[in-house]
Design an enzyme around this catalytic site. Structure first.
Site, mmCIF file in Angstrom:
data_model
loop_
_atom_site.group_PDB
_atom_site.id
_atom_site.type_symbol
_atom_site.label_atom_id
_atom_site.label_comp_id
_atom_site.label_asym_id
_atom_site.label_seq_id
_atom_site.Cartn_x
_atom_site.Cartn_y
_atom_site.Cartn_z
ATOM 1 N N GLU A 297 -19.998 -7.136 8.863
ATOM 2 C CA GLU A 297 -20.959 -6.393 9.669
ATOM 3 C C GLU A 297 -22.070 -7.291 10.223
ATOM 4 O O GLU A 297 -22.519 -7.100 11.355
ATOM 5 C CB GLU A 297 -21.573 -5.256 8.835
ATOM 6 C CG GLU A 297 -20.615 -4.130 8.504
ATOM 7 C CD GLU A 297 -19.776 -4.381 7.252
ATOM 8 O OE1 GLU A 297 -18.978 -3.502 6.896
ATOM 9 O OE2 GLU A 297 -19.922 -5.481 6.654
ATOM 10 N N LYS B 121 0.835 -1.196 0.000
ATOM 11 C CA LYS B 121 0.000 0.000 0.000
ATOM 12 C C LYS B 121 0.873 1.251 0.000
ATOM 13 O O LYS B 121 1.861 1.332 0.723
ATOM 14 C CB LYS B 121 -0.897 0.020 1.241
ATOM 15 C CG LYS B 121 -2.087 -0.907 1.191
ATOM 16 C CD LYS B 121 -2.953 -0.725 2.427
ATOM 17 C CE LYS B 121 -4.188 -1.606 2.380
ATOM 18 N NZ LYS B 121 -5.016 -1.444 3.594
ATOM 19 N N ARG C 197 -26.123 -3.745 5.668
ATOM 20 C CA ARG C 197 -25.917 -5.188 5.556
ATOM 21 C C ARG C 197 -26.450 -5.951 6.774
ATOM 22 O O ARG C 197 -26.479 -7.174 6.762
ATOM 23 C CB ARG C 197 -24.422 -5.484 5.417
ATOM 24 C CG ARG C 197 -23.810 -4.903 4.159
ATOM 25 C CD ARG C 197 -22.363 -5.274 4.030
ATOM 26 N NE ARG C 197 -21.903 -5.054 2.663
ATOM 27 C CZ ARG C 197 -20.762 -5.521 2.180
ATOM 28 N NH1 ARG C 197 -19.962 -6.221 2.944
ATOM 29 N NH2 ARG C 197 -20.420 -5.285 0.932
#
Length: 622
Positions: free
Chosen positions: A365, A280, A393
Site C-alpha cells: 500500500e 488453495k 499503512r
C-alpha cells in the site's frame, strides 16, 4: 481418532499416516461446513491442512512459537488446539476470532490480521528467546502474496545478516505442484536438506580453502556449478543471498515429506526457508476452481458454491467501479490502482474493461500511494481503491508524497466503519483521525450508493488530493430521499426540525433518519443533515443551525473524528458546540455482525434517541 477427540497437538503426534489422512478429511469437512454457514476464509485454510498437521506434530506448541502471516489460514490451527467445541462460533459476536488472538488461546502467540508482518514478529520472538537464553523454535508461516509486501524483505534481510535461528515457511499456493515435485526435484531436495549434504558442503569448503593458490578458485567453480544445476529446478538463489538456508520446494499435501523437511530445518542452526507448494481450496472442487471467490467468502451453499445473498443492492465497490469505467472512457488519463484487492474493492470490473489501465502492485500500500503521486505528477489521474484498515499503512506517503505537493490522487476507501466478522484488525474506524488534520486533503462520505455515483462523476474535474469513504454494507435511500446530485462543500438537509440537528456522516445518515422517527414519538423534532463533505465542512450550515442542539453521528472513533472537528470549529467561532457526539469509544471493537456491534456500542436508532432525549431534557431543565 476423530477431530472432536483432538484437544491439543499432543493428541495427533502418534497417529499413523492413514489416520492422519482420515483426520485431514474430517478437518476439511468441518471447514467447509462451518464457513458455509458463517462465512470466512475457506480456500487458504483448505490448502494448509497437511502443513498445519505437520507443524503441530514436529514442533512442541506452545513452547515453540508459530506466527501466521495475516492469520486467515489459522482455522486448522484452532481446530488442533482445543477449540473444536467452540469452532461453530467462528467470527460470531463473542465467539472465536477469524484470526489468531493471544487472548483466545496460549497457542496463539501473536495477533495478526494484516499481511507481511509475521517474519518481523517471529524474528522479534527469536531474538527475545536468544536474549533470555531459551532454546525454543520460532516459525513464521507466510503466503507468497505476503512477499509482495516490503516488511517481509526488511525482516528477511535483518534475520539473514545476523544468522538468527528462525524458520520461515513460504506457503506458495500460486505455483503448479506437478512440474516441481517430480523424482529429480525430490532427489535434489533430499540431498540439499540432508545433514550429510550440509556437513559435506562445510568440509569441502574448509579443505579446498587450505589448498594454496587454486583452492579458493576451485571451490568457487564447484559452488557456481552446483548452484547452476539447482537453479534449473528450484529458485533458492534469492534466499541464499539473504543468508537463509533454502529447503524445497516440497508438496504441501505430502504429509511425510512435510514432516521430514520440518525435522531437518528444525535441526539446522541458522535461518531457514522451507518452500511449500499448496493448492488453495484443496479438497473442495468449488474452492479449487475459484480460489479468489472463496478467499474471504460470505455464507454459501456447499453443493453449488453459490453465495447466500442477503441483499439485492449493488455493493459500493461495484458502483464505484462502474462510474470509474465511465470516467476512463472519457479520459484516457484515468488509471486504477489496487494492492492485491481487485475483487474485494470492485476493481475487477474495471480490469475486465481496461486491463492495461489497472495496476495491481501487490500487498504494498505504501508503494501504491507514492507511485500514484508520481503518476499524478506525470500528468495521469490515478484512483487508488483500498480497504480503509489497510490504508492505515499509507500515512507518511499520504502526507509527504501526495498532500504536501497537492497532487490529484483520489483514494477510494472501502470497508469504512464497522466491517463485521473480521473484527478489530479490519474495522475501518481511524481514517478521519488520520486525514482531517492533513492540509489540502478533501474528504467525502456518501450517504448511499446514488450519492457515490455523483461523487465519482464530480471527481472528473477534481485536481486536489481527495478521499471518498464508504462502508461495506450497501445503502439506498432513494425511495424517500432521491439524490439529484452532489455539491462539493455543501451539506444536505434531508429533514428539518426545530429541537435539534443530527449531523450525520456516511452510513450514519440512515441511522439518523431512523432515530429521528423514534424521537418524533417522544415529541422531539429533529433535523437530519447529510454531511457528505466531511472536509471542508459546510461552515455556513453549522452557523445557521447554531440555535438548535447539535448532535454528531459517525461510524468512527470519537477521538479525532468528525464530531471532534465540528466541536473544534464551534469553539473557534464561539458557537455552541455539539451537545452529544455519537461514535465509537476508545476501545478496539470485537467481531460480529454489524447490527450486533452497533447495539453493543449504543448506536442503534432507539439507543441514540433515548440517550439524546435524556440529554435534551437535562439541557432544557425538565
Amino acid at each position: 481418532m476423530h477431530l472432536e477427540d483432538v484437544h491439543s497437538p499432543r493428541d495427533i503426534k502418534n497417529l499413523t499416516y492413514p489416520e492422519l489422512d482420515e483426520l485431514a478429511h474430517e478437518i476439511r469437512e468441518k471447514l467447509i461446513s462451518t464457513t458455509s454457514k458463517r462465512g470466512g476464509h475457506l480456500a487458504s485454510n483448505l490448502g494448509v491442512v497437511e502443513l498445519t498437521l505437520a507443524l503441530h506434530r514436529v514442533f512442541d506448541m506452545p513452547r515453540d512459537k508459530i506466527v501466521f502471516d495475516v492469520g486467515h489460514q489459522s482455522y486448522v490451527h484452532k481446530l488442533l488446539t482445543g477449540r473444536f467445541a467452540t469452532f461453530d462460533t467462528l467470527r460470531g459476536f463473542g465467539g472465536l476470532s477469524g484470526f489468531p488472538k493471544r487472548s483466545e488461546s496460549e497457542y496463539d502467540v501473536f495477533d495478526t490480521g494484516h499481511s507481511s508482518t509475521a517474519i518481523s514478529a517471529a524474528l522479534g520472538m527469536a531474538r527475545a528467546r536468544d536474549f533470555l537464553k531459551q532454546d525454543n523454535h520460532v516459525i513464521a508461516v507466510v503466503g507468497d502474496g505476503a512477499l509482495t509486501g516490503g516488511m517481509c524483505y526488511e525482516a528477511l534481510n535483518d534475520a539473514g545478516s545476523t544468522k538468527t535461528k528462525l524458520i520461515v515457511i513460504l506457503n506458495d499456493n500460486e505455483m503448479s505442484i506437478a512440474p516441481n515435485v517430480g523424482a529429480l526435484s525430490r532427489h535434489l531436495t533430499d540431498l540439499r536438506v540432508s545433514n550429510g549434504w550440509t556437513s559435506t558442503k562445510k568440509r569441502v569448503k574448509t579443505r579446498l580453502s587450505r589448498i594454496p593458490v587454486v583452492g579458493k578458485p576451485m571451490y568457487n567453480v564447484i559452488h557456481w556449478a552446483k548452484k547452476s544445476v539447482k537453479s534449473l529446478f528450484v529458485d533458492e538463489g534469492f534466499f541464499d543471498a539473504l543468508g537463509f538456508q533454502y529447503f524445497g520446494p516440497i508438496s504441501g499435501h505430502d504429509q511425510r515429506s512435510l514432516e521430514k523437511t520440518l525435522m531437518l530445518a528444525k535441526d539446522y542452526d541458522g535461518p531457514a526457508v522451507i518452500h511449500v507448494l499448496t493448492r488453495k481450496g484443496y479438497g473442495y472442487d468449488k474452492a479449487e476452481q475459484k480460489p479468489e471467490a472463496f478467499h474471504g467468502t460470505p455464507p454459501f451453499y456447499i453443493d453449488t458454491g453459490d453465495v447466500r445473498k442477503t441483499s439485492n443492492l449493488p455493493s459500493f465497490g461495484k458502483v464505484m467501479a462502474q462510474e470509474l469505467c465511465t470516467l476512463a472512457e472519457k479520459d484516457e488519463r484515468v488509471i486504477a490502482i489496487t494492492a492485491a484487492m481487485a475483487g474485494g474493492t470492485g476493481l475487477n470490473i474495471f480490469e475486465e474493461k481496461f486491463p492495461g489501465r489497472m495496476l495491481d502492485v501487490g500487498i504494498a500500500e505504501e508503494h501504491a500511494v507514492t507511485m500514484a503521486a508520481g503518476m499524478a505528477a506525470g500528468g495521469m489521474k490515478p484512483y487508488f481503491a483500498v480497504y480503509t484498515s489497510f490504508f492505515q499503512r499509507c500515512y507518511d506517503q499520504l502526507i509527504h508524497d501526495v498532500c504536501m505537493q497537492g497532487l490529484g490522487v483520489t483514494f477510494l476507501l472501502d470497508r469504512a466503519g464497522l466491517v463485521g466478522q473480521d473484527g478489530a484488525t479490519h474495522h475501518g474506524v481511524y481514517d478521519f483521525a488520520e486525514m482531517l488534520s492533513i492540509p489540502g486533503l478533501n474528504v467525502l462520505a456518501p450517504r448511499d450508493i446514488h450519492e457515490l455515483r455523483h461523487m465519482m462523476r464530480w471527481t472528473a474535474g477534481n485536481t486536489m488530493p481527495l478521499a471518498i469513504r464508504y462502508g461495506r454494507d450497501s445503502v439506498d435511500l432513494s425511495d424517500k430521499y432521491p439524490c439529484g446530485g452532489f455539491e462539493f462543500g455543501r451539506w444536505e438537509m434531508l429533514e428539518d426540525g426545530r429541537d435539534c440537528a443530527l449531523l450525520a456522516v456516511g452510513s450514519m445518515v440512515k441511522i439518523a433518519l431512523e432515530a429521528r422517527a423514534v424521537l418524533a414519538e417522544m415529541n422531539i423534532d429533529a433535523a437530519v443533515i447529510n454531511c457528505s463533505t466531511v472536509k471542508p465542512m459546510d461552515e455556513d450550515m453549522i452557523r445557521r443551525l447554531s440555535g438548535r442542539a447539535l448532535v454528531t453521528l459517525e461510524e468512527h472513533v470519537l477521538s479525532g473524528g468528525f464530531g471532534s472537528a465540528v466541536s473544534s470549529f464551534c469553539v473557534s467561532e464561539e458557537l455552541p458546540g455539539p451537545v452529544m457526539s455519537f461514535g465509537i469509544p476508545d476501545t478496539y471493537v470485537q467481531h460480529g455482525r454489524r447490527d450486533q456491534l452497533l447495539k453493543y456500542l449504543g448506536l442503534t436508532p432507539r439507543q441514540i434517541a433515548m440517550r439524546l432525549k435524556a440529554v435534551l431534557e437535562e439541557k432544557n431543565g425538565r
